[in-house]
Scaffold this motif. Structure first.
Motif, PDB file in Angstrom:
ATOM      1  N   MET A   1       0.870  -1.179   0.000  1.00  0.00           N
ATOM      2  CA  MET A   1       0.000   0.000   0.000  1.00  0.00           C
ATOM      3  C   MET A   1       0.908   1.229   0.000  1.00  0.00           C
ATOM      4  N   ALA A   2       0.933   1.916  -1.098  1.00  0.00           N
ATOM      5  CA  ALA A   2       1.896   3.000  -1.314  1.00  0.00           C
ATOM      6  C   ALA A   2       1.634   4.242  -0.471  1.00  0.00           C
ATOM      7  N   ASN A   3       0.414   4.465  -0.032  1.00  0.00           N
ATOM      8  CA  ASN A   3       0.097   5.710   0.673  1.00  0.00           C
ATOM      9  C   ASN A   3       0.156   5.575   2.194  1.00  0.00           C
ATOM     10  N   LEU A   4       0.830   4.563   2.690  1.00  0.00           N
ATOM     11  CA  LEU A   4       0.993   4.412   4.134  1.00  0.00           C
ATOM     12  C   LEU A   4       1.886   5.514   4.681  1.00  0.00           C
ATOM     13  N   LYS A   5       1.485   6.053   5.840  1.00  0.00           N
ATOM     14  CA  LYS A   5       2.287   7.070   6.516  1.00  0.00           C
ATOM     15  C   LYS A   5       2.593   6.587   7.931  1.00  0.00           C
ATOM     16  N   GLN A   6       3.734   6.986   8.431  1.00  0.00           N
ATOM     17  CA  GLN A   6       4.078   6.633   9.804  1.00  0.00           C
ATOM     18  C   GLN A   6       2.961   7.081  10.733  1.00  0.00           C
ATOM     19  N   GLY A   7       2.605   6.214  11.672  1.00  0.00           N
ATOM     20  CA  GLY A   7       1.546   6.524  12.623  1.00  0.00           C
ATOM     21  C   GLY A   7       0.171   6.061  12.190  1.00  0.00           C
ATOM     22  N   ASP A   8       0.025   5.582  10.945  1.00  0.00           N
ATOM     23  CA  ASP A   8      -1.270   5.073  10.487  1.00  0.00           C
ATOM     24  C   ASP A   8      -1.626   3.792  11.223  1.00  0.00           C
ATOM     25  N   LEU A   9      -2.915   3.636  11.493  1.00  0.00           N
ATOM     26  CA  LEU A   9      -3.431   2.396  12.058  1.00  0.00           C
ATOM     27  C   LEU A   9      -3.795   1.463  10.912  1.00  0.00           C
ATOM     28  N   ILE A  10      -3.348   0.226  11.015  1.00  0.00           N
ATOM     29  CA  ILE A  10      -3.610  -0.778   9.990  1.00  0.00           C
ATOM     30  C   ILE A  10      -4.607  -1.780  10.560  1.00  0.00           C
ATOM     31  N   GLU A  11      -5.731  -1.932   9.866  1.00  0.00           N
ATOM     32  CA  GLU A  11      -6.759  -2.901  10.250  1.00  0.00           C
ATOM     33  C   GLU A  11      -6.631  -4.115   9.338  1.00  0.00           C
ATOM     34  N   ILE A  12      -6.441  -5.283   9.945  1.00  0.00           N
ATOM     35  CA  ILE A  12      -6.251  -6.521   9.195  1.00  0.00           C
ATOM     36  C   ILE A  12      -7.452  -7.427   9.460  1.00  0.00           C
ATOM     37  N   SER A  13      -8.119  -7.819   8.400  1.00  0.00           N
ATOM     38  CA  SER A  13      -9.312  -8.673   8.534  1.00  0.00           C
ATOM     39  C   SER A  13      -8.895 -10.124   8.660  1.00  0.00           C
ATOM     40  N   ARG A  14      -9.261 -10.723   9.790  1.00  0.00           N
ATOM     41  CA  ARG A  14      -8.970 -12.129  10.041  1.00  0.00           C
ATOM     42  C   ARG A  14     -10.253 -12.833  10.435  1.00  0.00           C
ATOM     43  N   TRP A  15     -10.866 -13.426   9.473  1.00  0.00           N
ATOM     44  CA  TRP A  15     -12.107 -14.152   9.660  1.00  0.00           C
ATOM     45  C   TRP A  15     -13.150 -13.212  10.235  1.00  0.00           C
ATOM     46  N   CYS A  71      -6.281  -2.557   5.527  1.00  0.00           N
ATOM     47  CA  CYS A  71      -6.490  -1.187   5.082  1.00  0.00           C
ATOM     48  C   CYS A  71      -5.996  -0.222   6.157  1.00  0.00           C
ATOM     49  N   ILE A  72      -5.778   1.019   5.751  1.00  0.00           N
ATOM     50  CA  ILE A  72      -5.501   2.086   6.709  1.00  0.00           C
ATOM     51  C   ILE A  72      -6.842   2.441   7.340  1.00  0.00           C
ATOM     52  N   ASN A  73      -6.880   2.535   8.666  1.00  0.00           N
ATOM     53  CA  ASN A  73      -8.140   2.873   9.329  1.00  0.00           C
ATOM     54  C   ASN A  73      -7.849   3.726  10.568  1.00  0.00           C
ATOM     55  N   ASN A  74      -7.657   5.009  10.336  1.00  0.00           N
ATOM     56  CA  ASN A  74      -7.464   5.970  11.426  1.00  0.00           C
ATOM     57  C   ASN A  74      -8.841   6.444  11.886  1.00  0.00           C
ATOM     58  N   HIS A  75      -9.633   5.498  12.359  1.00  0.00           N
ATOM     59  CA  HIS A  75     -11.062   5.669  12.594  1.00  0.00           C
ATOM     60  C   HIS A  75     -11.437   6.679  13.675  1.00  0.00           C
ATOM     61  N   LEU A  76     -10.516   7.036  14.523  1.00  0.00           N
ATOM     62  CA  LEU A  76     -10.853   7.992  15.587  1.00  0.00           C
ATOM     63  C   LEU A  76     -10.318   9.397  15.326  1.00  0.00           C
ATOM     64  N   ASP A  77      -9.816   9.653  14.127  1.00  0.00           N
ATOM     65  CA  ASP A  77      -9.247  10.976  13.819  1.00  0.00           C
ATOM     66  C   ASP A  77     -10.256  12.114  13.979  1.00  0.00           C
ATOM     67  N   LYS A  78     -11.528  11.841  13.750  1.00  0.00           N
ATOM     68  CA  LYS A  78     -12.541  12.900  13.906  1.00  0.00           C
ATOM     69  C   LYS A  78     -12.906  13.119  15.370  1.00  0.00           C
ATOM     70  N   GLN A  79     -12.659  12.113  16.189  1.00  0.00           N
ATOM     71  CA  GLN A  79     -12.987  12.207  17.608  1.00  0.00           C
ATOM     72  C   GLN A  79     -11.807  12.708  18.441  1.00  0.00           C
ATOM     73  N   TYR A  80     -10.598  12.298  18.065  1.00  0.00           N
ATOM     74  CA  TYR A  80      -9.388  12.676  18.803  1.00  0.00           C
ATOM     75  C   TYR A  80      -8.329  13.182  17.833  1.00  0.00           C
ATOM     76  N   GLU A  81      -7.551  14.143  18.275  1.00  0.00           N
ATOM     77  CA  GLU A  81      -6.424  14.595  17.460  1.00  0.00           C
ATOM     78  C   GLU A  81      -5.272  13.617  17.656  1.00  0.00           C
ATOM     79  N   PRO A  82      -4.721  13.102  16.557  1.00  0.00           N
ATOM     80  CA  PRO A  82      -3.572  12.207  16.705  1.00  0.00           C
ATOM     81  C   PRO A  82      -2.401  12.922  17.390  1.00  0.00           C
ATOM     82  N   ARG A  83      -1.677  12.187  18.183  1.00  0.00           N
ATOM     83  CA  ARG A  83      -0.494  12.722  18.839  1.00  0.00           C
ATOM     84  C   ARG A  83       0.562  13.028  17.776  1.00  0.00           C
ATOM     85  N   PRO A  84       1.543  13.859  18.089  1.00  0.00           N
ATOM     86  CA  PRO A  84       2.622  14.114  17.128  1.00  0.00           C
ATOM     87  C   PRO A  84       3.325  12.805  16.734  1.00  0.00           C
TER      88      PRO A  84
END
Length: 127
Positions: A1-15, A71-84
């Protein structure tokens, strides 16, 4: 996934469950994983009510994902500001090798990565 950035949350589907990891760059993730995990979702589900040993590891994303979808899933970005980013990475790296009690309902891999990214441990799959 070319658009990954440091600090991104990765959600992996396992069953029927999701595994979560934090992307730290250069194709690597840091994640909380069962010490006895063999990538078998059934063995993880058997531990839902109990607790097991878990360890913080740094591994290649491709090795953690295997044949599963992710997939990248920074699902709480609208609720919380990510830390530096510097703080996220420093905190994540400082935890490598730590051993934890893993509990799917109270202390799972999603709790771990949301604590790193947002400073708040949360798990939507538990809620």
């Amino acid at each position: 996934m070319a658009n990954l950035k440091q600090g991104d949350l990765i959600e992996i589907s396992r069953w029927i469950i999701k595994h979560w990891a934090l992307y730290v760059g250069d194709g690597y993730v840091i994640h909380l994983t069962l010490a006895s995990e063999d990538a078998n979702a059934v063995s993880i589900i058997e531990k839902v009510v109990g607790e097991d040993k878990a360890k913080v590891k740094r591994e290649k994303l491709e090795d953690v994902v295997g044949q599963d979808k992710y997939c990248i899933n920074n699902h709480l970005d609208k609720q919380y500001e990510p830390r530096p980013i510097e703080d996220i990475l420093q905190d994540a790296n400082s935890r490598l090798g730590e051993k934890h009690r893993y509990n799917l309902l109270r202390n799972n891999c999603e709790h771990f990565v949301t604590l790193l990214r947002y400073g708040v441990p949360q798990s939507r799959q538990v809620q």
